[in-house]
Design a protein around this motif. Sequence first.
Motif, mmCIF file in Angstrom:
data_model
loop_
_atom_site.group_PDB
_atom_site.id
_atom_site.type_symbol
_atom_site.label_atom_id
_atom_site.label_comp_id
_atom_site.label_asym_id
_atom_site.label_seq_id
_atom_site.Cartn_x
_atom_site.Cartn_y
_atom_site.Cartn_z
ATOM 1 N N SER A 26 0.820 -1.377 -0.041
ATOM 2 C CA SER A 26 0.003 0.061 -0.229
ATOM 3 C C SER A 26 0.661 1.309 0.005
ATOM 4 N N VAL A 79 -0.316 1.253 8.837
ATOM 5 C CA VAL A 79 -1.860 1.302 8.168
ATOM 6 C C VAL A 79 -1.789 1.358 6.693
ATOM 7 N N GLY A 80 -2.546 0.557 6.290
ATOM 8 C CA GLY A 80 -2.700 0.461 4.701
ATOM 9 C C GLY A 80 -3.738 -0.464 4.413
ATOM 10 N N VAL A 81 -4.419 -0.268 3.262
ATOM 11 C CA VAL A 81 -5.574 -1.077 2.490
ATOM 12 C C VAL A 81 -5.164 -1.500 1.220
ATOM 13 N N THR A 137 -9.878 0.334 -1.214
ATOM 14 C CA THR A 137 -9.900 1.420 -0.478
ATOM 15 C C THR A 137 -11.091 2.114 -0.623
ATOM 16 N N ARG A 138 -11.496 3.129 0.047
ATOM 17 C CA ARG A 138 -12.770 3.834 0.016
ATOM 18 C C ARG A 138 -14.206 3.119 0.190
ATOM 19 N N ARG A 139 -13.678 1.975 1.124
ATOM 20 C CA ARG A 139 -15.084 1.152 1.266
ATOM 21 C C ARG A 139 -15.254 1.055 3.057
ATOM 22 N N GLY A 140 -14.530 2.108 3.360
ATOM 23 C CA GLY A 140 -14.684 1.824 4.954
ATOM 24 C C GLY A 140 -13.451 0.945 5.706
ATOM 25 N N VAL A 141 -12.807 0.307 5.128
ATOM 26 C CA VAL A 141 -11.998 -0.754 5.739
ATOM 27 C C VAL A 141 -10.962 0.105 6.665
ATOM 28 N N LEU A 142 -10.416 1.041 6.301
ATOM 29 C CA LEU A 142 -9.921 1.758 7.353
ATOM 30 C C LEU A 142 -10.612 2.256 8.577
ATOM 31 N N THR A 143 -11.672 2.860 8.085
ATOM 32 C CA THR A 143 -12.790 3.343 9.400
ATOM 33 C C THR A 143 -12.884 2.267 10.381
ATOM 34 N N SER A 195 0.935 9.466 6.383
ATOM 35 C CA SER A 195 1.614 9.577 5.103
ATOM 36 C C SER A 195 0.742 10.894 4.230
ATOM 37 N N GLU A 196 -0.340 11.187 4.727
ATOM 38 C CA GLU A 196 -1.120 12.306 4.146
ATOM 39 C C GLU A 196 -1.788 12.984 5.379
ATOM 40 N N THR A 227 -4.527 14.476 5.428
ATOM 41 C CA THR A 227 -6.171 14.493 5.739
ATOM 42 C C THR A 227 -6.682 13.360 6.058
ATOM 43 N N TYR A 285 -6.265 11.436 9.272
ATOM 44 C CA TYR A 285 -6.362 10.939 10.711
ATOM 45 C C TYR A 285 -7.272 12.021 11.524
ATOM 46 N N ARG A 329 -10.359 12.774 11.362
ATOM 47 C CA ARG A 329 -11.696 12.143 11.665
ATOM 48 C C ARG A 329 -11.519 11.167 12.568
HETATM 49 C C1 LIG Z 1 -5.103 5.838 3.475
HETATM 50 C C2 LIG Z 1 -5.928 4.585 3.283
HETATM 51 C C3 LIG Z 1 -5.447 3.483 4.551
HETATM 52 C C4 LIG Z 1 -7.440 4.696 3.806
HETATM 53 O O1 LIG Z 1 -8.215 3.558 3.634
HETATM 54 P P1 LIG Z 1 -9.770 3.334 3.116
HETATM 55 O O2 LIG Z 1 -10.074 1.875 3.412
HETATM 56 O O3 LIG Z 1 -9.559 3.662 1.734
HETATM 57 O O4 LIG Z 1 -10.400 4.218 4.086
HETATM 58 P P2 LIG Z 1 -12.039 4.607 4.648
HETATM 59 O O5 LIG Z 1 -12.528 3.950 3.320
HETATM 60 O O6 LIG Z 1 -12.190 4.054 5.768
HETATM 61 O O7 LIG Z 1 -12.100 5.985 4.530
HETATM 62 C C5 LIG Z 1 -12.577 6.774 5.608
HETATM 63 C C6 LIG Z 1 -12.856 8.357 4.968
HETATM 64 O O8 LIG Z 1 -11.204 8.842 4.997
HETATM 65 C C7 LIG Z 1 -11.245 9.236 3.362
HETATM 66 N N1 LIG Z 1 -9.915 9.019 3.032
HETATM 67 C C8 LIG Z 1 -9.213 7.940 3.229
HETATM 68 N N2 LIG Z 1 -8.077 8.036 2.796
HETATM 69 C C9 LIG Z 1 -7.838 9.256 2.297
HETATM 70 C C10 LIG Z 1 -6.776 10.056 2.089
HETATM 71 N N3 LIG Z 1 -5.663 9.410 1.579
HETATM 72 N N4 LIG Z 1 -6.926 11.216 1.374
HETATM 73 C C11 LIG Z 1 -8.098 11.898 1.768
HETATM 74 N N5 LIG Z 1 -9.039 11.174 2.565
HETATM 75 C C12 LIG Z 1 -9.046 9.838 2.575
HETATM 76 C C13 LIG Z 1 -12.166 8.466 2.690
HETATM 77 O O9 LIG Z 1 -12.673 9.379 1.736
HETATM 78 C C14 LIG Z 1 -13.439 8.478 3.570
HETATM 79 O O10 LIG Z 1 -14.361 9.931 3.816
HETATM 80 P P3 LIG Z 1 -15.751 9.812 3.900
HETATM 81 O O11 LIG Z 1 -15.975 8.931 5.397
HETATM 82 O O12 LIG Z 1 -15.981 11.247 4.003
HETATM 83 O O13 LIG Z 1 -16.267 9.047 2.711
HETATM 84 C C15 LIG Z 1 -5.773 3.867 2.215
HETATM 85 O O14 LIG Z 1 -6.076 4.750 1.134
HETATM 86 C C16 LIG Z 1 -4.202 3.402 1.790
HETATM 87 O O15 LIG Z 1 -3.611 2.218 2.120
HETATM 88 N N6 LIG Z 1 -3.523 4.289 1.259
HETATM 89 C C17 LIG Z 1 -2.126 4.007 0.979
HETATM 90 C C18 LIG Z 1 -1.115 3.580 2.172
HETATM 91 C C19 LIG Z 1 -1.291 4.780 3.210
HETATM 92 O O16 LIG Z 1 -1.174 6.142 3.004
HETATM 93 N N7 LIG Z 1 -1.508 4.354 4.386
HETATM 94 C C20 LIG Z 1 -1.312 5.282 5.433
HETATM 95 C C21 LIG Z 1 -0.109 5.410 6.125
HETATM 96 S S1 LIG Z 1 0.062 6.706 7.293
#
Ligand SMILES: CC(C)(COP(=O)(O)OP(=O)(O)OC[C@H]1O[C@@H](n2cnc3c(N)ncnc32)[C@H](O)[C@@H]1OP(=O)(O)O)[C@@H](O)C(=O)NCCC(=O)NCCS
Length: 405
Positions: free
Chosen positions: A24, A83-85, A90-96, A119-120, A122, A124, A126
Amino acid sequence: MTVFDVRLITEEERRATFDVLNRSLHGKRVADDLWSRMGVSWPAAHKFGAFEGDAAIGIASSFDTEVAVPGGRVLPVAAVDGVGVRADRTRRGVLTALMAAQLAEVAERGLPLAMLHASEPTIYGRFGYGSAALGKTVRVSRPAARLHERVPVAGEVRLLGPEEAVKEIPAVYRRIGLHRPGMMARPEAWWPAGHERHLVPEERYTVAVHSGPDGVDGFVTYETIGRRSLDSPDEGAVLNVYDLHAAGPAALAGLWRFLLSVDLVSAVHARHRPVDEPLAVMLTDHRHASTLSVEDDLWLRLVDVEAALAARGYRAAEPVVVAVADRQLASNSGQYEVGPDGARRTSAEPDLVLEVDTLGMLYLGQWSATALAQAGRIEVRDPAALTRADELFTTVTAPWNGTHF
Ligand SMILES: CC(C)(COP(=O)(O)OP(=O)(O)OC[C@H]1O[C@@H](n2cnc3c(N)ncnc32)[C@H](O)[C@@H]1OP(=O)(O)O)[C@@H](O)C(=O)NCCC(=O)NCCS
């Protein structure tokens, strides 16, 4: 719609969940011999995985350690280190779902704080994390840069071989101590992935230690990036500092004096340094040190607001009443009286109203209450209380984490 389960991983699922994280983040697959060295840094404990059947599609990992807070105390903390999906889920609530499970477990175990590097920025907020300590990226030009004659000189620098560094540096780090809010203890399991793997199998970094009158009091780990090319055959290398810790000004100056003395180098680059580190004014010409950026470094989540607020120190001012709203951990929501004698729950009317992520921004002293109010993050019911909150929460030393996790 994706159907998945979230649960703690088993021993057998360590490697597969590490691969999900690594991919990821666009990392290369970790080869077996590297995994055999650094897999110890990825224990099953406190790791939540998201699974579709048997297939891992997401991971939220943390380890327990300690972090320094203003006032000098050191508190238990969950350090969220992975943390990674999977990209197709992604964007299906897995991280949530993963964050909800992780936060509930950290709260249940009674840890007052959780922290991470994002990593970004925007992602955490929430989940109640606030940007709690910034770091600056500096670049010092060589050979022009010179330390000012009044910068302390005491001690000497020596290079360590990789095997020596692996043995010696953990004790040096412990000896230096957690002297800034936000600095963390490095547990034994952190070293193989955080430090050793860059030294021994990859031989990517050079390590130097500084010794002062009382023994070794600082170290730097850096990589050398060659910049010579056909178009610029005389270009010197860049020293890219990965880890630099010093017990005091003499050790800090000694390490920088050494870095600036290395031949065939055109610049020294250091990322995520403390924002108040006085490098520019240590030079005869402060323009030779440029701050390239100031970015979020440590994100902090108050998991037990009452315990965390009570544990930090405050400067002298009349108390303020702060109302905190916490969407994930509802028991934190309520009013707290914060004063020089500590903090406790109260039923008094609030002077200031904020969400728990904003409290994370205030907690280590990085942001003033006034700045957060100006940014619309604090609702001010009593304007006089804002000045008092500035006084109470201010720290002399800027917070800084200083550990890659
Ligand atoms: C960041 C990551 C873990 C998010 O996982 P995900 O399962 O897509 O997150 P969710 O579906 O639970 O999203 C929850 C909310 O956060 C938002 N969100 C998630 N990732 C985001 C991102 N990278 N930037 C902005 N918003 C993001 C979603 O749009 C969603 O918003 P909503 O509730 O208003 O619709 C995933 O995109 C990933 O693995 N990215 C690459 C690795 C990474 O960056 N890991 C973090 C290391 S610190």
